[in-house]
Design a protein around this motif. Structure first.
Motif, PDB file in Angstrom:
ATOM      1  N   ILE A 136     -23.015  40.137  68.001  1.00 48.92           N
ATOM      2  CA  ILE A 136     -21.667  39.552  67.957  1.00 48.92           C
ATOM      3  C   ILE A 136     -20.696  40.067  68.976  1.00 48.92           C
ATOM      4  N   ALA A 137     -19.910  39.463  69.782  1.00 47.82           N
ATOM      5  CA  ALA A 137     -18.987  39.849  70.798  1.00 47.82           C
ATOM      6  C   ALA A 137     -17.702  39.852  70.429  1.00 47.82           C
ATOM      7  N   VAL A 138     -16.817  40.621  70.785  1.00 50.83           N
ATOM      8  CA  VAL A 138     -15.522  40.830  70.601  1.00 50.83           C
ATOM      9  C   VAL A 138     -14.444  40.966  71.865  1.00 50.83           C
ATOM     10  N   ARG A 139     -13.398  40.125  71.954  1.00 52.49           N
ATOM     11  CA  ARG A 139     -12.543  40.315  73.183  1.00 52.49           C
ATOM     12  C   ARG A 139     -11.182  40.104  72.499  1.00 52.49           C
ATOM     13  N   GLY A 140     -10.308  41.189  72.901  1.00 52.37           N
ATOM     14  CA  GLY A 140      -8.888  41.189  72.425  1.00 52.37           C
ATOM     15  C   GLY A 140      -8.751  40.824  70.993  1.00 52.37           C
ATOM     16  N   GLY A 141      -9.577  41.808  70.232  1.00 54.54           N
ATOM     17  CA  GLY A 141      -9.220  41.596  68.792  1.00 54.54           C
ATOM     18  C   GLY A 141     -10.020  40.602  68.179  1.00 54.54           C
ATOM     19  N   ARG A 142     -10.400  39.610  68.743  1.00 52.53           N
ATOM     20  CA  ARG A 142     -11.274  38.356  68.080  1.00 52.53           C
ATOM     21  C   ARG A 142     -12.598  38.227  68.448  1.00 52.53           C
TER      22      ARG A 142
ATOM     23  N   ALA B   3     -16.403  32.550  65.643  1.00 50.64           N
ATOM     24  CA  ALA B   3     -15.571  32.616  66.761  1.00 50.64           C
ATOM     25  C   ALA B   3     -14.180  32.205  66.630  1.00 50.64           C
ATOM     26  N   GLY B   4     -13.121  32.751  67.433  1.00 51.06           N
ATOM     27  CA  GLY B   4     -11.828  32.558  67.257  1.00 51.06           C
ATOM     28  C   GLY B   4     -11.239  33.295  65.816  1.00 51.06           C
ATOM     29  N   LYS B   5     -11.900  34.017  65.010  1.00 53.62           N
ATOM     30  CA  LYS B   5     -11.274  34.879  63.954  1.00 53.62           C
ATOM     31  C   LYS B   5     -11.277  36.173  64.394  1.00 53.62           C
ATOM     32  N   LEU B   6     -10.114  36.801  63.865  1.00 58.14           N
ATOM     33  CA  LEU B   6     -10.340  38.432  64.075  1.00 58.14           C
ATOM     34  C   LEU B   6     -11.358  39.271  63.642  1.00 58.14           C
ATOM     35  N   ALA B   7     -11.486  40.177  64.426  1.00 60.17           N
ATOM     36  CA  ALA B   7     -12.741  40.854  64.298  1.00 60.17           C
ATOM     37  C   ALA B   7     -12.934  42.212  63.218  1.00 60.17           C
TER      38      ALA B   7
END
Length: 581
Positions: free
Chosen positions: A50-56, A541-545
């Protein structure tokens, strides 16, 4: 287009633009890989990375696909095969629990002897005349399964007023009754519910008050906390939630001071859990004034879609409790030594007269607020469902569904009640720990057959109703010290095992959930109940991490190992907020 659809569309666009991995030109901040990541999406996918950017979340999938997008600054974590779940959600907490032991440590009490020992100790430390309060030590959880008698409390502390309170019900000693001006001729006069119980043979007060604890003139004997004390202890509680895998909660009885505190936590960046709030609304008094208070909440600043803090609705109390012998039932409770019930026709206590329920429900739904009420007995559940159905006739089904009308606790049900819920989008906020702690007493009172639809989780899932797991955490910091326990893995185990403390066998195992369902119970379903399904509840994808790493595979481990699960790391919006060193 509603928010859920918008979030889904954003998630799709992320994948379209990035392919199966984040674009190298805009690399993720964090990648977790080589794991078993339970996305809890519609098909319950389990992926490796799983990858996260900017909290999402920007991507999920195979290791090679996700790792291909990493940049020089990307933090890469090798999970070494461990399981990741969406951050867990508790749909029912009372954060004021953090202050319960501010004055002094309170021991666990499992017997009348423990209660009386505590009362004697407090009397010695406080001195004559000071009020001694024993709160939320439920008789269902005492080995003797009864209230401490008035005479026992008198003997333990003859020179102190003693209050043994459990929700709307209480047992008082003689001095507490006298100081509260309650004698054999006393009656409720404020238009609300309740009565003082009398011995049918002598006519003397037993000391037990049903549904009218508000008349007790108790005074606190504890030291007074400052706002800084409350703030710091509440933060400590929230961090303990993180340590147990909880990243979002619903305060189901919020008051203005708590809202001010949470707002400060959010604004200063201290708040470590996402919060949805149900304002507590008192229901005694002029009906139109209560309706006006409900309607005014529709304009509250926290009604906006804030990812950390949001007002979702109101909370009232429709009946008493199963722990105190006052839940409102469709059939009589039955004469009971456990609950001191002598009337064979006694059905429990309604805290809101039936004819007043619908006007309150309608005021909430008209303004777009979620209505929920503490409704333990099947009689109370039926009254609330009736009110929601009437609202659908008057206001339209979609108007009602949009507010996600809720039933809090919803312990005693029936097949007919379960089947009425999905059409109106009625959701249930249920506490599995009550099954764990209280089955022994409930079966002794009602028998096995009458408990057929006690917390009927599988029936709710099969019917298409949304049910989610809460703790009703009321006292103490510590997942297994608390009243009630807020360890979500204990709750998960109860949902699949239907096993209870001090009780052999299972309580209607036909209502047990599958492993997938038990995870949804604390993720997707709760996200829907607290209006955060467009943000959290699944790892897409698109949801908060919001996600947690746990020490075992909850889909394959032995059933009894589920309750022993430990959280290794907790992430909120991709930020590490707990790390088990």
């Amino acid at each position: 287009m509603n928010r859920t659809c918008c979030a889904a569309l954003i998630g799709c666009l992320v994948f379209v633009l990035a392919g199966n991995a984040p674009a190298a030109a805009n690399p993720p901040d964090l990648i977790l890989h080589n794991g078993k990541i339970v996305t809890a999406d519609k098909v319950f996918s389990v992926v490796a990375a799983i990858a996260v950017r900017g909290g999402r979340i920007v991507a999920t999938g195979a290791d090679a696909e996700v790792l291909a997008g990493k940049g020089d600054a990307t933090k890469v974590v090798d999970l070494r095969g461990k399981m990741v779940l969406p951050g867990l959600i508790d749909s029912h907490v009372h954060p004021r629990a953090a202050m319960f032991e501010f004055d002094h440590d309170v021991p666990d009490m499992e017997s009348i002897a423990d209660v009386l020992a505590y009362v004697r100790d407090r009397a010695a430390k406080l001195g004559d005349g000071k009020w001694i309060s024993v709160q939320q030590v439920f008789i269902t959880r005492l080995k003797e399964q009864r209230y401490p008698a008035r005479a026992e409390l008198d003997q333990a502390a003859p020179k102190n007023p003693v209050l043994f309170s459990t929700g709307p019900d209480a047992s008082l000693n003689s001095l507490a009754l006298k100081l509260s001006d309650i004698d054999e001729n006393w009656k409720v006069t404020d238009g609300g519910p309740g009565y003082a119980e009398k011995d049918p043979a002598t006519g003397e007060l037993t000391g037990i008050l049903r549904g009218c604890m508000r008349y007790v003139k108790s005074q606190s004997s504890s030291k007074k906390a400052t706002e800084d004390d409350i703030y710091s202890r509440t933060l400590a509680l929230f961090r303990d939630y993180n340590a147990n895998g909880i990243t979002a909660v619903a305060d189901r009885s919020a008051d203005p001071s708590a809202v001010t505190r949470y707002t400060k936590m959010r604004d200063t960046g201290d708040l470590p859990v996402r919060m949805s709030l149900s304002f507590n609304i008192a229901t005694i008094g002029e009906l139109s004034a209560i309706q006006d208070r409900i309607r005014k909440l529709a304009d509250h600043p926290l009604r906006k879609d804030d990812p950390m803090l949001k007002l979702v609705g109101i909370k009232t109390f429709l009946d008493g409790g199963m722990l105190t012998g006052s839940a409102y039932m469709r059939k009589p409770w039955g004469v009971s030594k456990i609950y001191s019930i002598t009337d064979p026709d006694y059905r429990g206590v309604l805290l809101i007269p039936k004819e007043r329920v619908y006007p309150l429900v309608r005021a909430a739904i008209e303004t777009g607020l979620q209505f929920t009420a503490h409704s333990v007995g099947d009689g109370a559940v039926e009254i609330l469902i009736d009110a929601y159905e009437q609202a659908a006739k008057d206001l339209g089904v979609e108007k009602v569904r949009a507010t996600r009308p809720c039933i809090t606790h919803s312990n005693f049900m029936g097949d007919d009640l379960v089947r009425r819920m999905p059409a109106l989008g009625i959701v249930a906020d249920i506490q599995p720990v009550w099954l764990y702690l209280d089955t022994r007493t409930l079966q002794a009172q009602f028998g096995y057959d009458r408990l057929r639809y006690f917390q009927p989780l599988k029936s709710l899932f099969d019917a298409g109703a949304i049910a989610g797991g809460g703790s009703d955490h009321m006292q103490k910091i510590g997942a297994m010290r608390a009243v009630n326990h807020y360890d979500p893995f204990l709750g998960m185990w109860v949902t699949v095992s239907r096993k209870a403390r001090w009780h052999d066998g299972q309580l209607h195992p036909e209502e047990a959930l599958s492993r997938e369902q038990m995870i949804r119970f604390y993720t997707n379903n709760n996200a829907q109940i607290i209006f955060r399904d467009h943000q959290i509840g699944s790892l897409e994808a698109g949801k908060l991490a919001d996600m947690i790493v746990v020490d075992r595979n909850l889909l394959t481990c032995p059933e009894d190992d589920i309750r022993e699960t430990k959280v290794l790391q907790t992430y909120l919006g991709g930020k590490l907020v707990y790390d088990r060193k």
